[in-house]
Design an enzyme around this catalytic site. Structure first.
Site, PDB file in Angstrom:
ATOM      1  N   PHE A  15     -33.920  -0.750  46.507  1.00 49.20           N
ATOM      2  CA  PHE A  15     -33.969  -0.200  47.862  1.00 49.20           C
ATOM      3  C   PHE A  15     -32.651   0.441  48.281  1.00 49.20           C
ATOM      4  O   PHE A  15     -32.626   1.315  49.162  1.00 49.20           O
ATOM      5  CB  PHE A  15     -34.380  -1.296  48.850  1.00 49.20           C
ATOM      6  CG  PHE A  15     -33.286  -2.192  49.335  1.00 49.20           C
ATOM      7  CD1 PHE A  15     -32.637  -1.965  50.535  1.00 49.20           C
ATOM      8  CD2 PHE A  15     -32.912  -3.317  48.596  1.00 49.20           C
ATOM      9  CE1 PHE A  15     -31.645  -2.806  50.993  1.00 49.20           C
ATOM     10  CE2 PHE A  15     -31.918  -4.167  49.039  1.00 49.20           C
ATOM     11  CZ  PHE A  15     -31.277  -3.918  50.241  1.00 49.20           C
ATOM     12  N   LYS A  16     -31.561   0.054  47.653  1.00 48.59           N
ATOM     13  CA  LYS A  16     -30.265   0.613  48.036  1.00 48.59           C
ATOM     14  C   LYS A  16     -30.191   2.124  47.811  1.00 48.59           C
ATOM     15  O   LYS A  16     -29.382   2.815  48.427  1.00 48.59           O
ATOM     16  CB  LYS A  16     -29.143  -0.067  47.244  1.00 48.59           C
ATOM     17  CG  LYS A  16     -29.138  -1.595  47.301  1.00 48.59           C
ATOM     18  CD  LYS A  16     -28.779  -2.120  48.655  1.00 48.59           C
ATOM     19  CE  LYS A  16     -28.797  -3.634  48.717  1.00 48.59           C
ATOM     20  NZ  LYS A  16     -27.739  -4.294  47.986  1.00 48.59           N
TER      21      LYS A  16
END
Length: 412
Positions: free
Chosen positions: A50-51
């Protein structure tokens, strides 16, 4: 961002460049799951985590800002428990005028997480395996920024979620998810609400959801889903925010005891008082224990709830979803969000669980949950499958801010 910060047309170009390489055209799609739950897939970027949503944008934003300042250079420093590092590296590798230093706790990431970082050999990328925990890495970053002479000399910039641009970019997928699971309200009716279950370590992801709610997104409930490093759950359930040893779990990206972004939330819950927050945090730094007032604790509890999920429950959740949902495979962090969400099911309000990473980044844990036979037909996607064949470069350093400073001086 206003036109004074970045002109709208150029911002659109930055956004298109940031997300054009994602493997799903929707960038962050929502899919149905078991028990009426939904899963927000945040792992379609270049590093399968998700980063990427924030750090692809941040890398391109840094590049634009440097273009507006000819001759200016940045030294980016970051701490990672596993995913921030590789996402930051992919966002910054090869960027003109940027040197990128990433610290991770030696021996405390998954093998693939480490390989994703140390196989990037671009001259401007410098990986540091620090002899300590993620909290130690994060402390070093803070101490580097606190040293004003060093900070100014090397033009330090951050990629961790202490950087506001990270949080800003992450608010967007809460809105996108909401629009995917709701229909417009009938005229005169209130807008439908949605709840979110968020695997939480450093508190940045769920803080982004809270800011989205403050901006008007109709969120019913935000669930702080922790692993066995449960300092945040202890705070919500018992008012106990005290340091303890970091426990290695199946969800290493959440193996954190001191959540940096929690300070921001406490600031708002305390009435936006910098004096009160400074007093509170100075006490925490001196004693290792936060002493919240009853009013502050009540304010926090009015905005979020929390759950603690054990490694045993993680494995059970991965196996259950795989069995009941056509082989759908959660990674351990995403499983924490799903397990927590199951304790707050509602037939009236959709529940969206944030899926933080692709299962392939944590094959060992997933194999423990599903068994070797079930994994036989699951091939690792490229480029993850070939990482172990690549050349690596990493600097191993002791748990010392001075040692990191010296390495930066020697490298820049």
């Amino acid at each position: 961002l206003s036109d004074d910060d970045v002109p709208s047309a150029r911002l659109k170009q930055i956004i298109d460049k940031s997300y054009g390489s994602f493997r799903d055209v929707r960038v962050t799609p929502v899919k149905p799951l078991v028990d009426g739950l939904h899963v927000l897939e945040l792992f379609h970027g270049p590093t399968f985590a998700f980063k990427d949503v924030a750090l692809q944008f941040l890398g391109n934003l840094f590049e634009y800002l440097l273009e507006q300042r000819p001759g200016k250079k940045l030294t980016v420093v970051g701490a990672t428990s596993g995913d921030t590092g590789s996402s930051a590296i992919q966002g910054l590798r090869g960027k003109k005028g940027v040197e990128c230093f990433i610290m991770y706790p030696d021996g405390r990431t998954s093998p693939i997480q480490e390989q994703q970082m140390i196989t990037v050999l671009d001259p401007n990328v410098h990986n540091i395996a620090l002899g300590g925990t993620f909290d130690d890495c994060q402390r070093v970053v803070k101490e580097l920024f606190a040293d004003s002479g060093f900070r100014d000399e090397y033009s330090l910039a951050a990629v961790n979620s202490i950087n506001w641009a990270r949080i800003l970019a992450q608010t967007v997928y809460y809105v996108h998810a909401y629009l995917q699971v709701t229909a417009p309200a009938e005229p005169g009716s209130p807008p439908p609400k949605v709840s979110f279950s968020v695997p939480t370590g450093n508190f940045g992801d769920i803080l982004a959801g809270w800011y989205a709610k403050q901006m008007g997104l109709p969120i019913e409930r935000l669930i702080v889903a922790t692993n066995e490093n449960d300092i945040l759950h202890r705070f919500w359930s018992a008012g106990d925010y005290s340091k303890s040893a970091v426990t290695q779990t199946l969800s290493p990206s959440m193996d954190i005891q001191i959540s940096s972004n929690f300070e921001r939330f406490l600031f708002h819950m305390g009435g936006d008082s910098t004096d009160d927050l400074a007093k509170l945090m100075h006490g925490f730094e001196a004693t290792g224990k936060l002493e919240p007032s009853e009013a502050l604790l009540a304010a926090c509890r009015s905005q979020m709830v929390s759950e603690r999920i054990s490694d045993k429950e993680v494995l059970e959740t991965i196996a259950d979803v795989h069995l009941r949902h056509n082989g759908y495979t959660l990674d351990p962090h995403s499983a924490i969000g799903v397990a927590a969400a199951k304790r707050h099911l509602s037939t009236e309000v959709p529940m969206v669980c944030l899926a933080c990473a692709h299962w392939a980044k944590f094959k060992s844990a997933v194999t423990s949950a599903l068994g070797a036979e079930a994994m036989d037909g699951k091939a690792l996607p490229e480029p993850l499958a070939s990482l172990h064949t690549l050349e690596t470069r990493v600097k191993r350093l002791p748990n010392s801010t001075g040692a990191v400073q010296q390495f930066i001086r020697e490298s820049v």
